[in-house]
Design a protein around this motif. Structure first.
Motif, PDB file in Angstrom:
ATOM      1  N   ALA A   1       0.817  -1.218   0.000  1.00 18.09           N
ATOM      2  CA  ALA A   1       0.000   0.000   0.000  1.00 18.09           C
ATOM      3  C   ALA A   1       0.845   1.259   0.000  1.00 18.09           C
ATOM      4  N   ASN A   2       2.172   1.113   0.125  1.00 17.63           N
ATOM      5  CA  ASN A   2       3.033   2.294   0.169  1.00 17.63           C
ATOM      6  C   ASN A   2       2.888   3.169  -1.070  1.00 17.63           C
ATOM      7  N   PHE A   3       2.672   2.530  -2.218  1.00 17.56           N
ATOM      8  CA  PHE A   3       2.541   3.291  -3.454  1.00 17.56           C
ATOM      9  C   PHE A   3       1.312   4.202  -3.398  1.00 17.56           C
ATOM     10  N   ILE A   4       0.193   3.677  -2.913  1.00 16.68           N
ATOM     11  CA  ILE A   4      -1.030   4.468  -2.814  1.00 16.68           C
ATOM     12  C   ILE A   4      -0.905   5.535  -1.731  1.00 16.68           C
ATOM     13  N   LEU A   5      -0.272   5.203  -0.607  1.00 19.69           N
ATOM     14  CA  LEU A   5      -0.034   6.200   0.433  1.00 19.69           C
ATOM     15  C   LEU A   5       0.789   7.362  -0.105  1.00 19.69           C
ATOM     16  N   ALA A   6       1.804   7.024  -0.899  1.00 22.23           N
ATOM     17  CA  ALA A   6       2.646   8.070  -1.478  1.00 22.23           C
ATOM     18  C   ALA A   6       1.840   8.958  -2.428  1.00 22.23           C
ATOM     19  N   LYS A   7       0.976   8.339  -3.192  1.00 21.58           N
ATOM     20  CA  LYS A   7       0.126   9.097  -4.121  1.00 21.58           C
ATOM     21  C   LYS A   7      -0.803  10.039  -3.358  1.00 21.58           C
ATOM     22  N   ILE A   8      -1.311   9.581  -2.213  1.00 18.30           N
ATOM     23  CA  ILE A   8      -2.184  10.414  -1.385  1.00 18.30           C
ATOM     24  C   ILE A   8      -1.432  11.641  -0.878  1.00 18.30           C
ATOM     25  N   ALA A   9      -0.192  11.437  -0.434  1.00 19.03           N
ATOM     26  CA  ALA A   9       0.615  12.568   0.043  1.00 19.03           C
ATOM     27  C   ALA A   9       0.812  13.588  -1.063  1.00 19.03           C
TER      28      ALA A   9
ATOM     29  N   MET B   1       9.619   8.764  -3.284  1.00 21.17           N
ATOM     30  CA  MET B   1      10.371   9.514  -4.276  1.00 21.17           C
ATOM     31  C   MET B   1       9.735   9.460  -5.660  1.00 21.17           C
ATOM     32  N   HIS B   2       8.993   8.395  -5.934  1.00 19.97           N
ATOM     33  CA  HIS B   2       8.266   8.326  -7.210  1.00 19.97           C
ATOM     34  C   HIS B   2       7.286   9.484  -7.321  1.00 19.97           C
ATOM     35  N   PHE B   3       6.742   9.897  -6.159  1.00 13.24           N
ATOM     36  CA  PHE B   3       5.788  11.001  -6.130  1.00 13.24           C
ATOM     37  C   PHE B   3       6.414  12.291  -5.593  1.00 13.24           C
TER      38      PHE B   3
END
Length: 633
Positions: A372-380, A513-515
């Motif tokens: 879920a880290n990818f989605i959390l990062a997108k939310i930030a 860092m992706h986001f």
């Protein structure tokens, strides 16, 4: 928080500026705000790139035929000192030292004051310049002064020497590729691949470790000849002789339990250390937020942060379809109790499923699950945040995982292991439960617990010879045979070394860092870690309550429901997806993997039949990784 890249021509100067530009360009997400280059041969020559704000020098395109010994590339995400004075590569006042730096030094103002008191002058308000002058004054001993997360390189143009260092817990990544002629390093493996100076190939030992432990144990990676610099280590390269020295400058402080501490003193020590760690991580010239699940770690950190910054955004992830995964109720109750600026974002399967290719690219190596880290990062990113606090570290330091509950059973089974061998055939579940009786050391026990595949299963699956991994954890992280006060402390040690540094930090940092934002981790502050290792084990687990002392201090900050909640973690319904939404996707990619003949196809079919979701996804992930990074088809 940035992306750094370097090409060192060890034997003779060479024109690699296009390769350096390609490395830096591949990390644009790590630093969209600025770009810079330095090439050094007889003199230091700075260049700018397409995204450089202050274009005072030549464009890097003009360096195509420029031969250099050392080349630095840099991408910047501006967090501290948003002015052009923070531009990198940065040099000291005498232009003797040049630095590229990824990360943050949280106590930079204190160190800066100390340097000013002994005569140093500063032209910026950045922590980068503090590192540079600290190294100028104290050399490698400066590392002991830094409280932060970092990976940086400093070139001493007088001594013709390169210094590369990584933070104590390995929060910021640093990879390198070393041949007789070149030393290439970067914040990502992809940047090294994009240089075209390295041809990617599978490191079978690394892939074996990846299948067993879900990640190759650093410094090993799944890429042949790509190495990670270990946490709390530095490299020094003498470019006159090309001799490379690697040394460790800090170690997790085992054997430091203070048995004179009372329960109250233990709680007070942890609270004082945590408050300081949180407040350090609020230092920024941009808005700071927090990730807040319903667990005690992130809720406590969020509330402590709100005492200093009452308007801080606290972000919670909710699931529209799989509501059993939700921690919204607990997070909301804590937010209401403390009048937090609480933001809930709901997600569904499609948010993950439509981003699988990006997720694989971001991870850079195979992974046994979808995080879920990818989605959390997108939310930030959607909340326009460049800095977000995270609660990682509490479970590792205070015994929040199930492995800690298994210690008493292991200790008992060891006592009766000879008798157990004489028992007749048992129920498979019982047999599996007592398998741990055969492991004689805590390192072996830990490795067994965190195993997805044992050595026998891997040897059946792989078509290449498989090296035993039973002692990998202990050999990698405790080669000198450190003794431990007790086995609970040993699990703290191995969880910080293996699980946090390799597993959690890799996915969390790469997704953030992706986001284009940075995660900050108060419970991985080295002073907080040192304080936690002083706490006697009897206060970390008491009356069968895990994380006891941490829960006791949390009571004054968070809702009671957070303390009562069963641990969930950031799980995703991978088993459901591979049987439904991802069924065709899964089967197609496993079939493609079988055509490569890298694995025993009969064993792949056995894994499919077993319906073991994590083993199946590991195969899918491996195919996606090979296709993205390795395959030339």
């Amino acid at each position: 928080m940035c992306g750094i890249a370097g090409i060192i021509n060890l034997t003779k100067p060479a024109p690699n500026s296009l390769e350096l530009f390609a490395m830096t360009k591949s990390m644009v997400n790590r630093g969209p705000d600025d770009e810079g280059y330095m090439l050094f041969n007889e003199a230091s020559i700075p260049f700018y790139g397409n995204d450089t704000i202050l274009k005072k020098h030549q464009h890097i395109d003009n360096a195509i035929s420029h031969h250099f010994k050392v080349g630095f590339g840099f991408r910047q995400l501006k967090i501290i000192d948003l002015s052009n004075n923070s531009h990198q590569p940065m040099c000291d006042i005498d232009q003797k030292y040049w630095i590229i730096f990824n990360g943050e030094i949280y106590n930079y103002k204190e160190i800066k004051s100390e340097l000013i008191s002994i005569g140093y002058q500063f032209f910026s308000n950045s922590d980068t310049e503090v590192i540079l002058n600290s190294y100028r004054e104290w050399g490698k001993k400066a590392l002991n002064k830094f409280n932060g997360m970092f990976a940086f390189s400093i070139f001493d143009s007088v001594k013709n020497e390169l210094f590369i260092a990584r933070d104590r817990m390995g929060i910021k990544p640093l990879y390198f590729y070393h041949t007789t002629h070149k030393f290439i390093f970067g914040s990502t493996i992809k940047s090294i691949i994009d240089s075209k100076l390295y041809t990617p190939a599978i490191n079978w030992e690394g892939l074996t470790q990846n299948f067993r432990f879900s990640i190759a144990q650093r410094p090993t990676t799944c890429f042949k000849n790509i190495t990670a610099l270990e946490p709390a280590h530095y490299l020094k390269i003498d470019l006159n002789t090309n001799i490379i020295i690697k040394e460790q400058y800090w170690e997790i402080p085992v054997n430091s339990q203070n048995f004179d501490l009372t329960e109250k003193q233990s709680k007070d020590l942890i609270e004082e250390s945590l408050i300081k760690a949180v407040n350090y991580r609020l230092n920024a010239d941009v808005e700071v937020g927090t990730f807040m699940s319903g667990g005690i770690d992130s809720t406590t950190i969020s509330v402590i942060a709100s005492k200093t910054n009452p308007l801080i955004k606290t972000l919670t992830l909710g699931f529209t379809e799989f509501k059993d995964f939700n921690e919204i109720k607990e997070a909301t109750e804590t937010a209401t109790l403390n009048n937090l600026n609480h933001k809930i974002t709901y997600t569904n399967a499609s948010d993950i499923l439509t981003n699988i290719d990006q997720i694989i690219t971001t991870y850079e190596e195979p992974y046994f699950a979808l995080s879920a880290n990818f989605i959390l990062a997108k939310i930030a990113a959607n909340n326009h945040l460049k800095v977000v606090l995270n609660g990682l570290g509490g479970d590792e330091l205070f015994g929040g995982y199930d492995v800690y509950n298994k210690l008493p059973l292991w200790n008992k089974l060891k006592m009766y292991k000879h008798f157990i061998k004489l028992l007749p055939n048992m129920h498979p579940k019982i047999s599996k439960a007592i398998d741990i009786s055969g492991y004689t050391t805590i390192g072996e026990f830990y490795a067994h617990y965190y195993t997805n595949y044992n050595d026998y299963s891997i040897s059946k699956l792989f078509n290449t010879p498989v090296k035993s991994t039973q002692n990998t954890i202990a050999d990698t992280y405790n080669p000198n045979g450190l003794s431990f006060t007790d086995n609970f402390e040993a699990l703290n040690f191995y969880n910080l070394k293996s699980y946090i540094s390799n597993h959690q930090m890799r996915t969390t940092d790469h997704c953030a860092m992706h986001f284009s934002f940075e995660g900050r981790f108060p419970m991985l502050d080295h002073n907080f870690i040192e304080a936690s290792f002083k706490i006697p084990t009897k206060y970390k687990v008491k009356n069968n309550i895990q994380k006891y002392v941490l829960k006791e201090l949390s009571k004054k900050y968070i809702a009671p429901s957070c303390l009562a909640m069963h641990k969930k973690g950031l799980s995703l319904p991978i088993k459901h997806w591979i049987s439904n939404d991802l069924k065709d996707f899964t089967l197609d990619h496993i079939q493609k993997l079988k055509t490569r003949h890298l694995f025993n196809n009969n064993e792949i079919d056995e894994i499919l039949t077993s319906n073991d979701a994590y083993k199946i996804w590991q195969l899918v992930s491996t195919e996606l990784w090979i296709d993205k990074f390795i395959s030339t088809k």
